[in-house]
Design a protein around this motif. Structure first.
Motif, PDB file in Angstrom:
ATOM      1  N   ARG A 263     -37.780  -0.564 -17.989  1.00 26.81           N
ATOM      2  CA  ARG A 263     -36.358  -0.608 -17.652  1.00 26.81           C
ATOM      3  C   ARG A 263     -35.415  -0.906 -18.598  1.00 26.81           C
ATOM      4  O   ARG A 263     -34.422  -0.553 -19.292  1.00 26.81           O
ATOM      5  CB  ARG A 263     -35.725  -1.233 -16.554  1.00 26.81           C
ATOM      6  CG  ARG A 263     -36.604  -0.689 -15.000  1.00 26.81           C
ATOM      7  CD  ARG A 263     -36.207  -1.818 -13.985  1.00 26.81           C
ATOM      8  NE  ARG A 263     -36.552  -1.244 -12.769  1.00 26.81           N
ATOM      9  CZ  ARG A 263     -36.768  -1.891 -11.549  1.00 26.81           C
ATOM     10  NH1 ARG A 263     -36.580  -3.286 -11.738  1.00 26.81           N
ATOM     11  NH2 ARG A 263     -36.752  -1.174 -10.316  1.00 26.81           N
TER      12      ARG A 263
ATOM     13  N   ARG B 178     -42.837  -2.901 -15.283  1.00 28.77           N
ATOM     14  CA  ARG B 178     -41.506  -2.520 -15.065  1.00 28.77           C
ATOM     15  C   ARG B 178     -40.219  -2.803 -15.720  1.00 28.77           C
ATOM     16  O   ARG B 178     -39.531  -2.155 -16.198  1.00 28.77           O
ATOM     17  CB  ARG B 178     -41.475  -2.667 -13.455  1.00 28.77           C
ATOM     18  CG  ARG B 178     -40.472  -1.459 -12.748  1.00 28.77           C
ATOM     19  CD  ARG B 178     -40.801  -1.610 -11.078  1.00 28.77           C
ATOM     20  NE  ARG B 178     -41.157  -2.767 -10.771  1.00 28.77           N
ATOM     21  CZ  ARG B 178     -41.866  -3.108  -9.962  1.00 28.77           C
ATOM     22  NH1 ARG B 178     -43.007  -2.144  -9.837  1.00 28.77           N
ATOM     23  NH2 ARG B 178     -42.403  -4.309  -9.295  1.00 28.77           N
TER      24      ARG B 178
ATOM     25  N   ASP C 134     -47.454  -6.388 -12.974  1.00 25.04           N
ATOM     26  CA  ASP C 134     -46.632  -5.071 -12.716  1.00 25.04           C
ATOM     27  C   ASP C 134     -45.268  -4.981 -12.772  1.00 25.04           C
ATOM     28  O   ASP C 134     -44.643  -4.086 -13.442  1.00 25.04           O
ATOM     29  CB  ASP C 134     -46.829  -4.399 -11.410  1.00 25.04           C
ATOM     30  CG  ASP C 134     -48.143  -3.807 -11.132  1.00 25.04           C
ATOM     31  OD1 ASP C 134     -48.726  -3.654 -12.037  1.00 25.04           O
ATOM     32  OD2 ASP C 134     -48.652  -3.393  -9.869  1.00 25.04           O
ATOM     33  N   ASP C 135     -44.944  -6.400 -12.534  1.00 24.87           N
ATOM     34  CA  ASP C 135     -43.128  -6.551 -12.595  1.00 24.87           C
ATOM     35  C   ASP C 135     -43.001  -6.564 -14.220  1.00 24.87           C
ATOM     36  O   ASP C 135     -41.909  -6.297 -14.638  1.00 24.87           O
ATOM     37  CB  ASP C 135     -42.891  -7.961 -11.790  1.00 24.87           C
ATOM     38  CG  ASP C 135     -43.287  -7.883 -10.456  1.00 24.87           C
ATOM     39  OD1 ASP C 135     -43.150  -6.834  -9.756  1.00 24.87           O
ATOM     40  OD2 ASP C 135     -43.383  -8.881  -9.909  1.00 24.87           O
TER      41      ASP C 135
END
Ligand code: UN1
Length: 509
Positions: free
Chosen positions: A60, A56, A52-53
């Motif tokens: 970004r 993300r 998930d990181d």
């Protein structure tokens, strides 16, 4: 008895250096142990990124890219300038972390940070030189030109042996080109990565650049794989083994993403009968045992003329006897530890195979007894003499293991140099200009780096770095490597008021 430093001494030094670079000890803590090859003990325990990181981070990075790409390139250069200044200020801290987590001797660790500062300088100049060509149009009242534009998100996957410099080559250039960068450092060397990235974060903050143009994701190969497979990542620049390159190359090709590979080397020196042997010995020893033979540019083979091979071997053996091996934090050490036990096991098995193929160990190869109480692997660099290039020599062994073999004619030496699957670096030691010229010509070495009277390692940042064949074909760092981080548009501009077609085609309705 061993005089290796204890666990708390090294962990404290790591913590101090991290804090000085702005990495708080609580932010990234977790359960994955980072070990020091100096004593085999824990330096810190970190939290790895989740998939998930990565998701993300890519989101970004793409968002901030939209701002960054429209920031004028010289302003982007100013960010890299500030980052370079912070690196200069924290040179010792980053070098300490590099020594602690990969075992580099001080001078080489400082050299790695210098390499980062140098690439920043290069990138600053480049930020005003992202030139496109103009070319004459065949049509009147037309102009043709090329414009270069950033790609988007660049994923950098780096290896333990140059835990920060290779990222900086990619990042300094990718940033001035207008991209955002996500870095997946080696899981064996995440501390110097966190510290370096934190300095870049500080520069981003100080200059008010978009926050997420530089991010770090940490962890094992799954984290790297998530970057490789993500459609939001435009280019993957990866340094590592040929095995890794074989895995990720086709996956990137599958989604038509860009790929910059810097994989294994199997670098040789040809030593001619005319060579200045004093110079050759120094060049060979630094390239073969520097960084404990764990550079991708490390010298793995010496192809020596039959007339001088015996003398060369004797003098190399003598030089090897004098090598100070031990704690890399000690000022006079020249050879630090191998990264871990697996590296040691691979070196041992390569030596055994070489022996079974007729090789004779002239010197070294064994682990130092006094340090065996620790899970630290200090080995005596090895020289193995062979009559020919056997199967084991064709493989890269990432350790201070040097094969020496004879040649009679320069053509034969060039064939041996080129007769391996890898093509990163090569060199010739000679005082005969025509030999030197032939070696660097199209009938000479087939490598990406071809040197004369210099070893295979220790390249400057100003040239393009990378190699051919199984080394992957990528080029990073200096020269025009920046083009790998940009896309080219060909523009034809018609100011004639008419619409003549190219190639004389008539098409009037
Ligand atoms: C690497 O080993 O991945 O040329 C990079 C050298 C260094 C870089 C090595 N400047 O040895």
């Amino acid at each position: 008895m061993s005089t290796l430093p204890n666990q708390s001494e090294l962990a404290t030094r790591a913590k101090e250096a991290l804090e000085k670079c702005g990495v708080s000890s609580s932010g990234r803590l977790g359960s994955h142990k980072v070990l020091s090859p100096i004593n085999g003990e824990e330096l810190a325990a970190l939290k790895w990124s989740e998939l998930d990181d990565v998701e993300r981070a890519v989101e970004r990075a793409n968002k901030d890219f939209l701002v960054w790409r429209s920031t004028p390139a010289p302003i982007r250069g100013a960010l890299v300038k500030h980052f370079g200044a912070l690196l200069q200020e924290h040179k010792e801290d980053i070098a300490t972390l590099i020594s602690l987590e990969v075992g580099k001797i001080k001078s080489e660790a400082l050299g790695e940070v210098q390499e980062m500062i140098d690439i920043c300088d290069f990138a600053i100049g480049l930020s005003r030189q992202l030139y496109g060509r103009t070319m004459p149009s065949e049509r009147p009242g037309h102009r043709m030109m090329e414009t270069w534009h950033p790609l988007g998100v660049v994923g950098v996957i780096s290896a333990f042996n140059f835990p920060t410099a290779v990222w900086s080559w990619n990042t300094a250039i990718a940033l001035v080109c207008g991209n955002s960068v996500i870095w997946k450092p080696s899981e064996l060397a995440p501390l110097s990565a966190l510290a370096s990235a934190s300095l870049l974060d500080r520069a981003i903050h100080d200059l008010g650049a978009p926050r997420y143009i530089s991010q770090v994701v940490m962890g094992s190969s799954e984290v790297g794989a998530a970057l490789v497979d993500h459609h939001g990542v435009a280019l993957i620049s990866a340094t590592g083994s040929t095995r890794m390159g074989r895995e990720i190359g086709p996956r990137l090709a599958q989604r038509f993403a860009r790929c910059l590979l810097e994989l294994g080397g199997n670098n040789a020196a040809v030593v001619s009968e005319s060579a200045n042997l004093d110079l050759a010995i120094r060049g060979i020893v630094f390239a073969a045992v520097g960084t404990a033979g764990q550079r991708c540019t490390s010298m793995r083979r010496v192809i020596a003329h039959v007339d001088i091979i015996d003398e060369l071997c004797t003098r190399l053996e003598e030089a090897y006897q004098r090598l100070p091996i031990g704690n890399p934090l000690d000022d006079n050490t020249l050879v630090g530890p191998l990264i871990n036990g697996a590296a040691f096991a691979l070196m041992q098995s390569a030596i055994e195979t070489a022996k079974s193929e007729g090789g004779r160990v002239l010197s070294g190869g064994t682990r130092r007894l006094e340090d065996q109480a620790h899970s630290a692997y200090y080995v005596e660099p090895a020289i193995v003499r062979l009559d020919r290039q056997t199967n084991i020599v064709l493989r890269e062994s990432f350790a201070p293991l040097l094969y020496v073999m004879p040649y009679e004619t320069l053509d034969e030496a060039i064939a041996l140099n080129n007769g391996v699957p890898q093509g990163l670096s090569s060199c010739i030691f000679t005082t005969d200009q025509s030999e030197a010229e032939r070696f660097v010509s199209e009938v000479g070495s087939d490598c990406g780096i071809v040197n004369v009277n210099i070893g295979t390692s220790g390249a400057e940042i100003g040239g393009a770095f990378g190699g051919e064949k199984e080394t992957g074909g990528g080029r990073e760092s200096g020269s025009d490597s920046w083009r790998a981080y940009m896309r080219r548009a060909t523009n034809t501009i018609n100011f004639s008021g008419a619409l003549p077609l190219a190639q004389g085609v008539e098409f009037t309705v």
